[in-house]
Design a protein around this motif. Structure first.
Motif, PDB file in Angstrom:
ATOM      1  N   PRO A  93     -20.677  87.258  71.774  1.00  0.00           N
ATOM      2  CA  PRO A  93     -19.381  87.536  72.415  1.00  0.00           C
ATOM      3  C   PRO A  93     -19.076  86.593  73.576  1.00  0.00           C
ATOM      4  CG  PRO A  93     -20.592  89.571  72.049  1.00  0.00           C
ATOM      5  CD  PRO A  93     -21.537  88.456  71.740  1.00  0.00           C
ATOM      6  N   ASN A  94     -20.112  86.179  74.303  1.00  0.00           N
ATOM      7  CA  ASN A  94     -19.930  85.269  75.440  1.00  0.00           C
ATOM      8  C   ASN A  94     -21.113  84.322  75.523  1.00  0.00           C
ATOM      9  OD1 ASN A  94     -18.792  88.182  76.541  1.00  0.00           O
ATOM     10  ND2 ASN A  94     -17.442  86.452  77.024  1.00  0.00           N
ATOM     11  N   ASP A  95     -20.870  83.125  76.086  1.00  0.00           N
ATOM     12  CA  ASP A  95     -21.971  82.175  76.259  1.00  0.00           C
ATOM     13  C   ASP A  95     -22.490  82.214  77.692  1.00  0.00           C
ATOM     14  OD1 ASP A  95     -20.124  80.803  77.807  1.00  0.00           O
ATOM     15  OD2 ASP A  95     -19.966  79.082  76.468  1.00  0.00           O
ATOM     16  N   LEU A  96     -23.380  81.283  78.040  1.00  0.00           N
ATOM     17  CA  LEU A  96     -23.992  81.247  79.363  1.00  0.00           C
ATOM     18  C   LEU A  96     -22.966  81.102  80.488  1.00  0.00           C
ATOM     19  CD1 LEU A  96     -27.196  79.041  78.957  1.00  0.00           C
ATOM     20  CD2 LEU A  96     -27.095  81.387  79.808  1.00  0.00           C
ATOM     21  N   LEU A  97     -21.832  80.474  80.186  1.00  0.00           N
ATOM     22  CA  LEU A  97     -20.799  80.255  81.199  1.00  0.00           C
ATOM     23  C   LEU A  97     -19.742  81.349  81.194  1.00  0.00           C
ATOM     24  CD1 LEU A  97     -20.370  76.389  80.739  1.00  0.00           C
ATOM     25  CD2 LEU A  97     -21.568  77.577  82.590  1.00  0.00           C
ATOM     26  N   GLY A  98     -19.904  82.349  80.311  1.00  0.00           N
ATOM     27  CA  GLY A  98     -18.973  83.461  80.277  1.00  0.00           C
ATOM     28  C   GLY A  98     -17.797  83.282  79.341  1.00  0.00           C
ATOM     29  N   TYR A  99     -17.746  82.162  78.610  1.00  0.00           N
ATOM     30  CA  TYR A  99     -16.635  81.931  77.689  1.00  0.00           C
ATOM     31  C   TYR A  99     -16.819  82.721  76.399  1.00  0.00           C
ATOM     32  CZ  TYR A  99     -15.072  77.947  80.529  1.00  0.00           C
ATOM     33  OH  TYR A  99     -14.623  77.155  81.545  1.00  0.00           O
ATOM     34  N   SER A 100     -15.701  83.086  75.785  1.00  0.00           N
ATOM     35  CA  SER A 100     -15.718  83.665  74.449  1.00  0.00           C
ATOM     36  C   SER A 100     -15.574  82.541  73.424  1.00  0.00           C
ATOM     37  CB  SER A 100     -14.578  84.675  74.308  1.00  0.00           C
ATOM     38  OG  SER A 100     -13.325  84.051  74.572  1.00  0.00           O
ATOM     39  N   PRO A 101     -15.825  82.802  72.144  1.00  0.00           N
ATOM     40  CA  PRO A 101     -15.690  81.760  71.119  1.00  0.00           C
ATOM     41  C   PRO A 101     -14.291  81.155  71.099  1.00  0.00           C
ATOM     42  CG  PRO A 101     -16.876  83.632  70.234  1.00  0.00           C
ATOM     43  CD  PRO A 101     -16.352  84.062  71.583  1.00  0.00           C
ATOM     44  N   ILE A 102     -14.230  79.872  70.764  1.00  0.00           N
ATOM     45  CA  ILE A 102     -12.952  79.151  70.773  1.00  0.00           C
ATOM     46  C   ILE A 102     -11.974  79.755  69.776  1.00  0.00           C
ATOM     47  CG2 ILE A 102     -13.454  77.417  69.004  1.00  0.00           C
ATOM     48  CD1 ILE A 102     -11.885  76.701  72.456  1.00  0.00           C
ATOM     49  N   ALA A 103     -12.470  80.433  68.759  1.00  0.00           N
ATOM     50  CA  ALA A 103     -11.577  81.047  67.766  1.00  0.00           C
ATOM     51  C   ALA A 103     -10.630  82.041  68.418  1.00  0.00           C
ATOM     52  CB  ALA A 103     -12.398  81.732  66.672  1.00  0.00           C
ATOM     53  N   GLU A 104     -11.087  82.722  69.456  1.00  0.00           N
ATOM     54  CA  GLU A 104     -10.218  83.697  70.123  1.00  0.00           C
ATOM     55  C   GLU A 104      -9.045  82.995  70.802  1.00  0.00           C
ATOM     56  OE1 GLU A 104     -12.281  86.456  72.603  1.00  0.00           O
ATOM     57  OE2 GLU A 104     -13.832  86.889  71.102  1.00  0.00           O
ATOM     58  N   ASP A 105      -9.302  81.840  71.411  1.00  0.00           N
ATOM     59  CA  ASP A 105      -8.215  81.058  72.016  1.00  0.00           C
ATOM     60  C   ASP A 105      -7.239  80.575  70.951  1.00  0.00           C
ATOM     61  OD1 ASP A 105     -10.086  81.314  74.089  1.00  0.00           O
ATOM     62  OD2 ASP A 105      -9.438  79.447  75.005  1.00  0.00           O
ATOM     63  N   LEU A 106      -7.785  80.078  69.852  1.00  0.00           N
ATOM     64  CA  LEU A 106      -6.923  79.553  68.792  1.00  0.00           C
ATOM     65  C   LEU A 106      -6.086  80.664  68.170  1.00  0.00           C
ATOM     66  CD1 LEU A 106      -9.440  77.090  67.088  1.00  0.00           C
ATOM     67  CD2 LEU A 106      -7.649  76.552  68.741  1.00  0.00           C
ATOM     68  N   ASP A 107      -6.673  81.837  68.004  1.00  0.00           N
ATOM     69  CA  ASP A 107      -5.907  82.973  67.470  1.00  0.00           C
ATOM     70  C   ASP A 107      -4.791  83.382  68.432  1.00  0.00           C
ATOM     71  OD1 ASP A 107      -7.485  83.055  65.227  1.00  0.00           O
ATOM     72  OD2 ASP A 107      -8.796  84.651  65.970  1.00  0.00           O
ATOM     73  N   ALA A 108      -5.062  83.277  69.744  1.00  0.00           N
ATOM     74  CA  ALA A 108      -4.074  83.672  70.751  1.00  0.00           C
ATOM     75  C   ALA A 108      -3.019  82.602  70.986  1.00  0.00           C
ATOM     76  CB  ALA A 108      -4.768  84.006  72.066  1.00  0.00           C
ATOM     77  N   GLY A 109      -3.278  81.368  70.506  1.00  0.00           N
ATOM     78  CA  GLY A 109      -2.307  80.282  70.665  1.00  0.00           C
ATOM     79  C   GLY A 109      -2.316  79.619  72.023  1.00  0.00           C
ATOM     80  N   LYS A 110      -3.381  79.811  72.808  1.00  0.00           N
ATOM     81  CA  LYS A 110      -3.451  79.201  74.150  1.00  0.00           C
ATOM     82  C   LYS A 110      -4.914  78.934  74.492  1.00  0.00           C
ATOM     83  CE  LYS A 110      -1.296  77.857  77.948  1.00  0.00           C
ATOM     84  NZ  LYS A 110      -0.658  78.814  78.875  1.00  0.00           N
ATOM     85  N   LEU A 111      -5.191  77.705  74.922  1.00  0.00           N
ATOM     86  CA  LEU A 111      -6.560  77.296  75.226  1.00  0.00           C
ATOM     87  C   LEU A 111      -6.891  77.563  76.690  1.00  0.00           C
ATOM     88  CD1 LEU A 111      -6.554  73.843  73.384  1.00  0.00           C
ATOM     89  CD2 LEU A 111      -7.644  75.950  72.594  1.00  0.00           C
ATOM     90  N   ASP A 112      -8.023  78.220  76.915  1.00  0.00           N
ATOM     91  CA  ASP A 112      -8.525  78.453  78.261  1.00  0.00           C
ATOM     92  C   ASP A 112      -9.488  77.323  78.607  1.00  0.00           C
ATOM     93  OD1 ASP A 112      -9.388  79.424  80.684  1.00  0.00           O
ATOM     94  OD2 ASP A 112     -10.707  80.955  79.817  1.00  0.00           O
ATOM     95  N   LEU A 113      -8.954  76.254  79.198  1.00  0.00           N
ATOM     96  CA  LEU A 113      -9.737  75.056  79.485  1.00  0.00           C
ATOM     97  C   LEU A 113      -9.618  74.674  80.957  1.00  0.00           C
ATOM     98  CD1 LEU A 113      -8.646  72.848  76.427  1.00  0.00           C
ATOM     99  CD2 LEU A 113     -10.568  74.465  76.548  1.00  0.00           C
ATOM    100  N   ILE A 114     -10.470  73.752  81.373  1.00  0.00           N
ATOM    101  CA  ILE A 114     -10.365  73.131  82.696  1.00  0.00           C
ATOM    102  C   ILE A 114      -9.629  71.810  82.504  1.00  0.00           C
ATOM    103  CG2 ILE A 114     -11.651  72.112  84.614  1.00  0.00           C
ATOM    104  CD1 ILE A 114     -13.900  74.117  83.973  1.00  0.00           C
ATOM    105  N   TRP A 115      -8.491  71.669  83.144  1.00  0.00           N
ATOM    106  CA  TRP A 115      -7.637  70.488  82.963  1.00  0.00           C
ATOM    107  C   TRP A 115      -7.832  69.523  84.117  1.00  0.00           C
ATOM    108  CZ3 TRP A 115      -5.085  69.764  78.455  1.00  0.00           C
ATOM    109  CH2 TRP A 115      -4.989  70.872  77.612  1.00  0.00           C
ATOM    110  N   THR A 116      -8.083  68.255  83.780  1.00  0.00           N
ATOM    111  CA  THR A 116      -8.426  67.279  84.801  1.00  0.00           C
ATOM    112  C   THR A 116      -8.256  65.867  84.239  1.00  0.00           C
ATOM    113  OG1 THR A 116     -10.164  66.638  86.372  1.00  0.00           O
ATOM    114  CG2 THR A 116     -10.869  67.246  84.146  1.00  0.00           C
ATOM    115  N   LEU A 117      -8.587  64.867  85.059  1.00  0.00           N
ATOM    116  CA  LEU A 117      -8.562  63.473  84.614  1.00  0.00           C
ATOM    117  C   LEU A 117      -9.909  63.107  84.000  1.00  0.00           C
ATOM    118  CD1 LEU A 117      -6.773  61.838  87.688  1.00  0.00           C
ATOM    119  CD2 LEU A 117      -5.752  62.430  85.470  1.00  0.00           C
ATOM    120  N   ALA A 118      -9.877  62.215  83.025  1.00  0.00           N
ATOM    121  CA  ALA A 118     -11.125  61.835  82.349  1.00  0.00           C
ATOM    122  C   ALA A 118     -10.956  60.485  81.662  1.00  0.00           C
ATOM    123  CB  ALA A 118     -11.531  62.896  81.334  1.00  0.00           C
TER     124      ALA A 118
END
Length: 534
Positions: free
Chosen positions: A273-298
């Motif tokens: 259900p959650n990983d070491l950093l507390g995130y849920s699987p990416i499939a849940e974001d994709l199903d919800a239509g919004k990505l929970d990410l850290i946005w920055t320069l790279a």
């Protein structure tokens, strides 16, 4: 361990032995120029493209999510492949012929059957015995499978390959170590993992502790361009031009279907259900239509595929700095450090140049902390022999050294390796001043510096840096030994220290988790292999 010796000095040892046993030479035949193909841009006409665009707060920013857990990392790749509608660009050093490798290949095949353009690029080193499987995938409409720097003969075993290419050893010794997975030009996965059971903690034997990152946003076109640089290289060949088969296309497809069917290739377990950093699987974001990410320069860099012929930038015969290489950019970030540098590398051979960089930043009182494998944890024991030569100098410089322990990783709850006989480090990352994170495929050793090609991402995010340091701290506290000079030894003897439960401290005077015969064998083999090949 024996199999992995082939990937480095074993290549050299076997090739030299082959001189005495066989004769022969094979080189790649000339090939007619192929029309170049290019990565497709993200589009809101695809589900992944629509989600990526809806999630991006600024067109100049890239979104990231670290994936330390193997279950999350593999499930993310599978989710992207299943949801892709236009294109999949996949590049790997190794895809093993096991449950994990075959499941990914079958998922790519299924995507192609839906009309998705699949471009799969594999290094040819570890494809021995897999020709029919790969030809079966390549027989699928919409799939093109290419091999980087292929062996033209002796394809049944690694020894025969190197024997057949004996007088072309300088070329076949150079490999593509990159790892990249891009879906619909909108989302990607990059990092240290190859594709195989042990990279995703699916074995009861040897499993790797590794790190990938999910990517979306501004960096994706750059990653697509780096993929194209390899895909369209003259050092890449379609698998059908390298491997001959008397089977028809239909027969190859049927054999692939059988080889990757449920009887031999069960689906992977569902991620936690959650990983070491507390995130849920990416499939849940994709199903919800919004990505929970850290946005920055790279930024992202990859070594030139022309490294396969030893080509480097030069002017008038004088080598120039390769400013687009991964190694150059990692070293430059280290040189700019003001307070601290933390490095994680499973294979660590700093060499004279690396030691000089460490001296340079230590003169400014920059803290250096390094985590690598112990002798017992490494899958490249001869590399460890070379690393040991540099341990005293690094400790004298004031660098903090930690070595992964197979015993401690098995006991750790948070590292999650219960039931595993050996836990090995495979992640490649660096954190600079708690501000910049490097994650990619590059090890800190001569092979990554001069022989293999690599890819690396530089993420400018204090939050991402802090997350990585949190993971590294867990590794140090629960899975590693800290090295120090023994008191009153005059820097002649090293000790391994660990803080156990209830405040108990363990002090060892020999390589952890090793035995006398293993250490003796290592000493005997060490002089046989040039450090430059490790």
């Amino acid at each position: 361990m024996a199999r992995r010796l082939l990937s480095r000095c074993g290549q050299w040892v076997f090739a030299m032995a082959a001189v005495l046993l066989f004769a022969g030479c094979a080189t790649l035949p000339d090939e007619a120029p192929r029309p170049a193909t290019r990565a497709m841009a993200a589009s809101a006409d695809t589900a992944l493209g629509k989600i990526a665009q809806a999630s991006q707060p600024d067109p100049d920013l890239s979104g990231f999510r670290l994936m330390p857990g193997g279950d999350f990392a593999f499930d993310t790749r599978i989710q992207l492949a299943r949801r892709a509608q236009r294109t999949l660009d996949v590049q790997y050093y190794q895809i093993e012929n096991d449950e994990t490798g075959r499941y990914l290949l079958r998922t790519l095949r299924d995507a192609a059957r839906r009309g998705v353009r699949v471009r799969l690029l594999m290094d040819d080193l570890y494809t021995s015995g897999e020709d029919e499987l790969l030809l079966g995938l390549a027989a699928t409409p919409n799939v093109e499978l290419r091999l980087f720097n292929p062996f033209p003969a002796g394809r049944g075993s690694l020894l025969r390959r190197f024997t057949a290419s004996l007088f072309d050893f300088s070329r076949v010794n150079r490999r593509m170590h990159n790892k990249l997975f891009i879906a619909d030009g909108a989302m990607a996965v990059a990092g240290g993992r190859n594709i195989g059971n042990q990279y995703f903690r699916r074995t009861a034997g040897e499993n790797f502790l590794d790190l990938d990152t999910f990517v979306a946003g501004a960096l994706i076109p750059r990653l697509g361009a780096l993929f194209d640089q390899y895909w369209n290289s003259v050092y890449v060949r379609p698998v059908q031009s390298v491997v001959a088969s008397a089977l028809t296309r239909d027969e190859l497809q049927k054999r692939f279907d059988t080889a990757t069917g449920p009887d031999t290739t069960p689906p992977p377990p569902r991620p936690a259900p959650n990983d070491l950093l507390g995130y849920s699987p990416i499939a849940e974001d994709l199903d919800a239509g919004k990505l929970d990410l850290i946005w920055t320069l790279a930024e992202a860099y990859a070594d030139s595929p022309e490294r396969v012929i030893g080509k480097t930038a030069s002017y008038g015969g004088v080598p120039l700095l390769d400013v687009d290489s991964v190694r150059y950019n990692v070293v430059e970030q280290m040189r700019r450090a003001r307070s601290e540098v933390t490095i994680v590398s499973p294979y660590l051979i700093p060499g004279k140049a690396g030691l000089e960089v460490m001296r340079e930043i230590r003169r400014r009182n920059v803290r250096i902390s390094i985590v690598t494998n112990s002798f017992a944890a490494t899958d490249e024991p001869l590399v460890h022999t070379a690393y040991r030569r540099y341990r005293p100098e690094m400790l004298e410089l004031g660098a903090e050294l930690y070595e992964l322990s197979t015993t401690r990783t098995r006991r750790s709850v948070r590292l999650g390796l219960f039931g595993t006989s050996v836990g090995r480090l495979h992640a490649k990352s660096a954190v600079i001043d708690r501000q910049v994170l490097f994650v990619g495929s590059m090890n800190f050793d001569p092979r990554s510096e001069t022989h293999n090609t690599e890819i690396g991402l530089f993420i400018r995010s204090p939050e991402m840096a802090q997350q990585t340091l949190k993971l590294i701290e867990v590794l140090k506290q629960q899975g590693a030994y800290r090295l120090r000079f023994a008191k009153d030894s005059g820097n002649a003897r090293i000790e391994w220290i660990s803080e156990e439960e209830a405040g108990r401290t363990t002090v060892l005077n020999e390589e952890p988790d090793s035995d006398f015969w293993g250490r003796t064998m290592l000493e005997m083999l060490a002089p046989l292999t040039p450090e430059s090949l490790l």
